[in-house]
Design a protein around this motif. Sequence first.
Motif, short mmCIF file in Angstrom:
data_model
loop_
_atom_site.label_atom_id
_atom_site.label_comp_id
_atom_site.label_asym_id
_atom_site.label_seq_id
_atom_site.Cartn_x
_atom_site.Cartn_y
_atom_site.Cartn_z
N GLU A 137 -5.27 0.29 0.63
CA GLU A 137 -5.94 1.38 1.32
C GLU A 137 -7.42 1.36 0.97
OE1 GLU A 137 -2.29 2.51 2.84
OE2 GLU A 137 -4.31 3.11 3.44
N VAL A 138 -8.07 2.30 1.57
CA VAL A 138 -9.48 2.51 1.18
C VAL A 138 -9.46 3.05 -0.25
CG1 VAL A 138 -11.47 4.00 1.63
CG2 VAL A 138 -10.26 2.93 3.53
N ARG A 139 -10.51 2.79 -0.97
CA ARG A 139 -10.55 3.25 -2.36
C ARG A 139 -10.36 4.75 -2.41
NH1 ARG A 139 -11.78 1.84 -7.60
NH2 ARG A 139 -11.54 -0.33 -6.97
N GLY A 140 -9.49 5.17 -3.31
CA GLY A 140 -9.17 6.59 -3.42
C GLY A 140 -7.81 6.90 -2.79
N GLY A 141 -7.38 5.97 -1.98
CA GLY A 141 -6.03 6.16 -1.40
C GLY A 141 -6.04 6.86 -0.05
N SER A 142 -4.86 6.98 0.50
CA SER A 142 -4.72 7.63 1.81
C SER A 142 -3.46 8.50 1.81
CB SER A 142 -4.67 6.57 2.91
OG SER A 142 -3.62 6.80 3.83
N GLU A 143 -3.42 9.44 2.70
CA GLU A 143 -2.27 10.37 2.73
C GLU A 143 -1.05 9.70 3.33
OE1 GLU A 143 -3.98 14.82 2.44
OE2 GLU A 143 -3.05 14.18 4.34
N THR A 144 -1.32 8.88 4.29
CA THR A 144 -0.19 8.13 4.86
C THR A 144 -0.46 6.66 4.72
OG1 THR A 144 -1.23 8.26 7.03
CG2 THR A 144 0.47 9.89 6.53
N PRO A 145 0.58 5.90 4.51
CA PRO A 145 0.37 4.48 4.28
C PRO A 145 -0.07 3.76 5.55
CG PRO A 145 2.72 5.00 4.33
CD PRO A 145 2.01 6.29 4.43
N SER A 146 -0.99 2.78 5.35
CA SER A 146 -1.37 1.93 6.48
C SER A 146 -0.34 0.82 6.54
CB SER A 146 -2.76 1.34 6.27
OG SER A 146 -3.64 2.32 5.79
N MET A 147 0.58 0.98 7.40
CA MET A 147 1.74 0.08 7.46
C MET A 147 1.32 -1.37 7.66
SD MET A 147 3.96 2.15 6.62
CE MET A 147 5.50 1.24 6.73
N ASP A 148 0.22 -1.57 8.40
CA ASP A 148 -0.20 -2.97 8.60
C ASP A 148 -0.89 -3.54 7.36
OD1 ASP A 148 -2.22 -1.12 8.85
OD2 ASP A 148 -3.41 -2.42 10.15
N GLN A 149 -1.12 -2.71 6.41
CA GLN A 149 -1.75 -3.16 5.15
C GLN A 149 -0.78 -3.23 4.00
OE1 GLN A 149 -4.74 -4.32 4.86
NE2 GLN A 149 -5.20 -3.91 7.01
N MET A 150 0.49 -3.31 4.34
CA MET A 150 1.49 -3.40 3.28
C MET A 150 1.45 -4.80 2.66
SD MET A 150 5.53 -2.50 3.34
CE MET A 150 5.30 -1.09 4.39
N VAL A 151 1.48 -4.84 1.38
CA VAL A 151 1.35 -6.12 0.70
C VAL A 151 2.71 -6.60 0.16
CG1 VAL A 151 0.11 -7.38 -1.10
CG2 VAL A 151 -0.99 -5.48 0.04
N VAL A 152 3.31 -5.71 -0.62
CA VAL A 152 4.62 -6.06 -1.17
C VAL A 152 5.57 -4.84 -1.03
CG1 VAL A 152 3.79 -7.78 -2.82
CG2 VAL A 152 3.90 -5.39 -3.47
N MET A 153 6.85 -5.14 -1.03
CA MET A 153 7.83 -4.06 -1.02
C MET A 153 9.21 -4.57 -1.41
SD MET A 153 9.19 -3.37 2.79
CE MET A 153 10.60 -2.56 2.10
N ALA A 154 10.04 -3.63 -1.70
CA ALA A 154 11.41 -4.01 -2.04
C ALA A 154 12.31 -2.79 -1.93
CB ALA A 154 11.51 -4.59 -3.42
N ALA A 155 13.50 -3.06 -1.58
CA ALA A 155 14.49 -1.94 -1.55
C ALA A 155 15.03 -1.80 -2.96
CB ALA A 155 15.57 -2.25 -0.57
N VAL A 156 15.39 -0.57 -3.25
CA VAL A 156 15.87 -0.32 -4.59
C VAL A 156 17.37 -0.70 -4.68
CG1 VAL A 156 16.39 1.50 -6.26
CG2 VAL A 156 14.21 1.47 -5.06
#
Lengths: 178, 272
Positions: free
Chosen positions: B253-272
């Motif tokens: 995200e932009v520095r400081g973060g965002s309220e909602t995630p920028s889905m196209d800017q997802m880097v990594v993820m995993a299901a628990v």
Amino acid sequence: MPENKSQIEQQLVTQLKERNKDAFVHLYDNYSAALNGVISRIIVDEAEAQDLLQDSFIKIWKKIDTYDSSKGSLFTWILNLCRNLCIDRLRSKEYKHKIQRFDKYVVYIESGEREKTDSIDLKENLNILSPEQREIIDLAYFGGYTQQEISEELTIPLGTVKTRVRAALLVLRKIYEG
Amino acid sequence: MNIEEYISSGIIEDYVLGQVTDQQLREVDCLRTVYPEINEAIVILERDLVKYAISHSIKPDENVKSRILAAIENSEEKQAHVQAPKEGDIKDISEAKTDSRSASRSSFSWMRAAAVALPFILISILIYFYMDGRLEEKNKQLTEMQLKIEAEAEQIENLLALISNPQTKKITLNPVNEQLAANAIVYWNSENKSVFIDPTALPGIPSENQYQLWAIVSGKPVSLGVFETGADLNSIQEIGKMESAEAFAITMEVRGGSETPSMDQMVVMAAV
């Protein structure tokens, strides 16, 4: 007696040339007062006079090899060395000779203000010289003035300077004849 | 040549008083070696003047003597470095004298030793003060390093504790873009619900951006906050607490973060 003295002096010279420090100490013990007296005639400031005494002895140590006994006694050589240092110092700093300094000194001797060594007899003899004669010898011998310079300093004719010098030396000759 | 006339001409007096011209000087120098009478006259006159000079004697200060002797010692030392000692010097050393001169000689060596030692002493003192200042700095540096190492050690311990804790769940978040060689690790303590992030394998990003961690709870993204990346153990950090989550994801995200995630800017993820 003179032979002994000259022998002693010869031995002293030889030892000095060999860089014998005891000989140098002996030299200092025997000659420093005389040199100091001469310097004090020329250099009025006591601290400077001390400096010059120091410089003289150091120079004697360094230059002893240049002393040639055929050219005169050791003391004369030392005296000249010392006197020349004084005169150089005076000339470089443009001291002013003041004739009254010599007159004042006559007073010193008479009142015995400054300490002297072994020279009571000699001191008394000095009074045989007239003040003018003393003055002229001091200017010439201690001050290194040429006769021309003396003539200008005392504003007397050159001829008078010459005759006075000779007269003074004759008086000295008589004093020390014994 | 008429010797008597010459002598009484007054040139001898001028010569003795140093008041002759150079030429006259040479003349008399020469003549005195030829005519002993002339030499005699010169010597007598010189003697008179010497006595005259001595009559003005003034005893100098004692300290002048010691200064002169010290100066002589000094110059002799310098000489010694330049040339080999002469026989005379060696003779001096071996002579044993018991009179006052040996006392003055030992005072030379004392002064000489002092003169030689003094510069060394001064230098030593200077070095001491200089080093003292430097040492302080060194000490400071060492202390700082030590603290750092201790802190790191503590962190490693914590990390080990965290990892080896059976209650901790380790979730490796894998890159969305398979080309990217990167990952992030989430440690989730099921007991106290603390979430730790290990971002050391995440690529560096521009300074105007920052990574943000999301937990997917009931299908909705919940932010756990932004975090800094880094290559060292310090970067492993506790980021927040999470009761439950179905998945974790990190977006840029932009520095400081965002309220909602920028889905196209997802880097990594995993299901628990």
